[in-house]
Design a protein around this motif. Structure first.
Motif, short mmCIF file in Angstrom:
data_model
loop_
_atom_site.label_atom_id
_atom_site.label_comp_id
_atom_site.label_asym_id
_atom_site.label_seq_id
_atom_site.Cartn_x
_atom_site.Cartn_y
_atom_site.Cartn_z
N ARG A 199 9.69 -8.88 2.80
CA ARG A 199 10.01 -7.58 2.74
C ARG A 199 9.56 -6.41 4.13
O ARG A 199 10.42 -5.59 4.62
N ALA A 200 8.34 -6.79 4.52
CA ALA A 200 7.86 -5.97 5.50
C ALA A 200 8.07 -6.84 6.87
O ALA A 200 7.67 -6.45 7.95
N SER A 201 8.68 -8.03 6.66
CA SER A 201 9.23 -8.69 8.06
C SER A 201 7.91 -8.98 8.69
O SER A 201 7.91 -8.51 9.74
N LEU A 202 7.06 -9.72 8.27
CA LEU A 202 6.00 -10.15 9.13
C LEU A 202 5.97 -11.70 9.08
O LEU A 202 6.40 -12.35 8.18
N PRO A 203 5.47 -12.16 10.39
CA PRO A 203 5.38 -13.72 10.46
C PRO A 203 4.02 -14.01 9.35
O PRO A 203 3.22 -13.39 9.29
N GLU A 208 -1.04 -12.87 6.60
CA GLU A 208 -2.27 -13.49 5.94
C GLU A 208 -3.19 -12.30 6.57
O GLU A 208 -4.38 -12.05 5.60
N ARG A 209 -3.56 -12.27 7.85
CA ARG A 209 -4.66 -11.58 8.48
C ARG A 209 -4.57 -10.04 7.92
O ARG A 209 -5.54 -9.44 7.60
N LEU A 210 -3.39 -9.28 7.82
CA LEU A 210 -3.42 -8.07 7.48
C LEU A 210 -3.79 -7.88 6.05
O LEU A 210 -4.15 -6.91 5.86
N SER A 211 -3.41 -8.94 5.11
CA SER A 211 -3.78 -8.87 3.45
C SER A 211 -5.23 -8.67 3.37
O SER A 211 -5.80 -8.35 2.56
N GLN A 212 -6.05 -9.10 4.57
CA GLN A 212 -7.59 -9.21 4.21
C GLN A 212 -8.17 -7.75 4.79
O GLN A 212 -9.26 -7.44 4.56
N LEU A 213 -7.21 -6.92 5.24
CA LEU A 213 -7.98 -5.48 5.36
C LEU A 213 -7.69 -4.59 4.39
O LEU A 213 -6.93 -4.78 3.36
N LEU A 219 -1.00 0.18 5.02
CA LEU A 219 -1.16 -0.27 6.50
C LEU A 219 0.23 -0.84 6.85
O LEU A 219 0.71 -0.48 7.84
N VAL A 220 0.60 -1.82 6.44
CA VAL A 220 1.74 -2.72 6.85
C VAL A 220 3.01 -1.79 6.57
O VAL A 220 4.01 -1.68 7.55
N ASP A 221 3.04 -1.07 5.61
CA ASP A 221 4.20 0.16 5.54
C ASP A 221 4.47 1.05 6.71
O ASP A 221 5.20 1.15 7.17
N ALA A 222 3.02 1.45 7.11
CA ALA A 222 3.23 2.53 8.04
C ALA A 222 3.30 1.78 9.50
O ALA A 222 4.07 2.66 10.25
N LEU A 223 2.98 0.81 9.69
CA LEU A 223 3.09 0.05 10.86
C LEU A 223 4.69 -0.16 11.07
O LEU A 223 5.12 -0.58 12.27
N ASN A 224 5.35 -0.50 9.89
CA ASN A 224 6.85 -0.79 9.94
C ASN A 224 7.57 0.69 10.10
O ASN A 224 8.75 0.51 10.05
N VAL A 438 -5.39 -3.97 14.97
CA VAL A 438 -6.02 -3.65 14.03
C VAL A 438 -7.02 -4.89 13.34
O VAL A 438 -7.38 -4.90 12.11
N LEU A 439 -6.91 -5.95 14.01
CA LEU A 439 -7.52 -7.17 13.63
C LEU A 439 -8.84 -7.37 13.97
O LEU A 439 -9.05 -7.11 15.00
N PRO A 440 -9.81 -7.59 12.96
CA PRO A 440 -11.23 -7.74 13.17
C PRO A 440 -11.44 -8.53 14.42
O PRO A 440 -12.57 -8.21 14.84
N GLU A 441 -10.92 -9.91 14.45
CA GLU A 441 -11.38 -10.63 15.67
C GLU A 441 -11.13 -9.98 16.88
O GLU A 441 -12.02 -10.34 17.75
#
Ligand SMILES: C[S@@+](CC[C@H](N)C(=O)[O-])C[C@H]1O[C@@H](n2cnc3c(N)ncnc32)[C@H](O)[C@@H]1O
Length: 520
Positions: A199-203, A208-213, A219-224, A438-441
């Motif tokens: 839906r949000a067209s993410l690899p 997976e990484r964004l789902s941990q935030l 967030l995903v909707d806003a980034l899109n 936005v990635l913690p690493e």
């Protein structure tokens, strides 16, 4: 099938002369820019949020603008005969053919393609650019849609992108019957029923990484989504209120200039105004800079007369604001390993009227000029090369250009730069580490690892420090974390670290660990 760009122009516009705008201000998109933004070196291309556009996204799309509403009712979309639909599909397909090779950033490819097609006007370019960026935003979903039905997939991607730019009737003029049927069908698919990654067209790795935030869906909707354009005033030259008044009495009024909510220097514009053709841009009174980036510069907390290092200055987005906040006093080193990027910063420095900036191209490692500044700087900003995943609103191609391996290379590079830059901080001075990720690493984990190895640095509460200059901004702390869903800015992260003075270090370590920078 209209976009949020279908904004109505105000019915009466003050004259260009009275507002200080030249008639050029309504003109074409800006010219070319350097092509060294290639990021196959694993470095993030500079955020285009801090650069004027040169990608044709300067005007609303043709065939989508609505005439003023009458009697409170929205007027119908203007469906004038449109012979260009078929040509436009081919143009978008042609650009996509280059962009989807992922060799260069999408905006660099577009600029290059527009230069090779000089006959296209600004609206033509705007339509092509809007469709290309729409495809990049929705690529995974569109690829699935394109697989349904016959014909070249690239053409179908172009049609899907243009379905968000043109009205149905205009677009249909460029489609055969089978394509019209296919488009009707795929546009009826219930997108909400698809998995988020599709839906949000993410690899998958990024989903997976964004789902941990926290609040990942928001967030995903806003980034899109698409982003407005933020500019800021040069505090050395003009007050924000005065600039707002000027913009509101000129042709810029149709871009709805409003003060940004948090930064005291920011002005938010809707649509794609051709800012860098405006006289106030040419004379250094305004610059393009996302509000989040303005806030990062504020967080550095520079003062008059200090020695400050912008260690990854790039094209100078943050350097410019730092220099102005220092009131053009002291010394502000603009370091970068990229001569090309620093070269692009120079005209901006010249326009700004600042005389305290010293641009220096440094070596990647073991640079003698960096060594000479060991332990000397009051403030060091590390605006590190990063994945740029906080800027997906403006650079949707990054989600396809980054991958776990490139991310790991960036994390290693960030750690190395942070270590090198930290050596320049004077005792009692501050090191600000920032990314537009936005990635913690790349963010919290990076800073925690640095602190574990460098006990002479302590983490300060960035949320409190930023309030000195941005009083409306209430954050949890100790990090500064801006997000498009929460703050309407690109995603930014920053941490403020303070280097202990020798006495404090001695008592805190009780004679144990030594400062690791060689300056102690
Ligand atoms: C995020 S960009 C900087 C953007 C810039 N601060 C601005 O606000 O416009 C990161 C920059 O780090 C630079 N860089 C990469 N490796 C570096 C290194 N080892 N030392 C210093 N700068 C480096 C890149 O050339 C790039 O310009």
């Amino acid at each position: 099938m209209t976009t949020e760009k279908n904004r109505r122009a105000p019915s009466r516009r003050p004259s260009a002369k009275a507002s200080g705008f030249s008639s050029r201000s309504e003109g074409r998109s800006p010219g070319p820019r350097g092509t060294d933004s290639r990021s196959s070196d694993g470095r993030r291309p500079e955020s285009s949020s801090d650069r004027p556009r040169d990608t044709g996204r300067g005007e609303p799309a043709r065939g989508t603008r609505r005439p003023p509403a009458r009697d409170g009712q929205a007027a119908p979309v203007r469906d004038r005969p449109y012979v260009m639909a078929a040509a436009r599909i081919e143009q978008v397909r042609s650009v996509l053919g280059e962009v989807l090779q992922w060799e260069y950033p999408a905006d660099a490819v577009l600029s290059h393609w527009f230069r090779a097609h000089p006959k296209l006007g600004s609206r033509d370019r705007g339509e092509v650019a809007d469709a290309v960026f729409d495809v990049l935003r929705n690529l995974r979903r569109y690829r699935q849609f394109a697989e349904i039905g016959m014909g070249p997939a690239a053409r179908r991607l172009a049609i899907l992108g243009l379905s968000n730019v043109f009205s149905k009737d205009v677009l249909n003029q460029g489609l055969d019957e089978a394509e019209q049927g296919w488009l009707e069908h795929v546009l009826r698919i219930n997108v909400a029923a698809l998995s988020r990654a599709v839906r949000a067209s993410l690899p998958d790795w990024l989903d997976e990484r964004l789902s941990q935030l926290d609040d990942a869906d928001a967030l995903v909707d806003a980034l899109n989504s698409t982003a407005p354009l933020d500019i800021r005033v040069n505090p050395l030259k003009v007050e924000r209120d005065a600039m707002l008044a000027t913009l509101r009495t000129g042709p810029a009024l149709r871009f709805d200039p409003e003060p940004t909510p948090y930064s005291p220097w920011g002005i938010r514009l809707q649509g794609r105004p051709p800012v860098n053709r405006w006289p106030m841009f040419e004379n250094g009174e305004i610059e393009v800079q996302d509000e989040g980036s303005q806030i990062l510069a504020a967080l550095v907390g520079v003062k008059r007369g200090e020695m400050v290092i912008d260690y990854c200055a790039g094209a100078g987005g943050k350097t410019l604001l730092l220099g102005a906040l220092m009131r053009s006093t002291g010394r502000l080193y603009a370091f970068d390993v990229s001569a090309a990027r620093l070269a692009r910063a120079k005209p901006r420095f010249a326009r700004s009227g600042l005389s305290n900036i010293v641009p220096v191209v440094i070596a990647d490692d073991n640079d003698q000029r960096v060594k000479r500044l060991r332990g000397k700087a009051h403030r060091v900003l590390v605006d590190a090369p990063c994945s740029g995943l906080g800027t997906l609103r403006r650079n949707p191609d990054l989600k396809w250009r980054q991958h776990p391996e490139s991310l790991q290379e960036l994390v290693d590079l960030q750690a190395r730069i942070l270590r090198q830059a930290s050596r320049c901080v004077a005792p009692g001075g501050r090191l600000v580490y920032a990314t537009c990720s936005v990635l913690p690493e790349e963010n919290e984990r990076q800073v925690e690892a640095f602190l574990a190895e460098n006990p002479e640095f302590t983490l300060l509460d960035a949320s409190k420090i930023v309030q000195d200059r941005c009083e409306n901004l209430t954050l949890e702390g100790p990090w500064l974390a801006m997000r498009p869903d929460r703050h309407g800015t690109d995603g930014f992260f920053a941490a403020v670290l303070e280097r202990a003075k020798p006495a404090a270090l001695k008592s805190s370590t009780e004679g144990g660990s030594q400062a690791q920078d060689g300056s102690s």
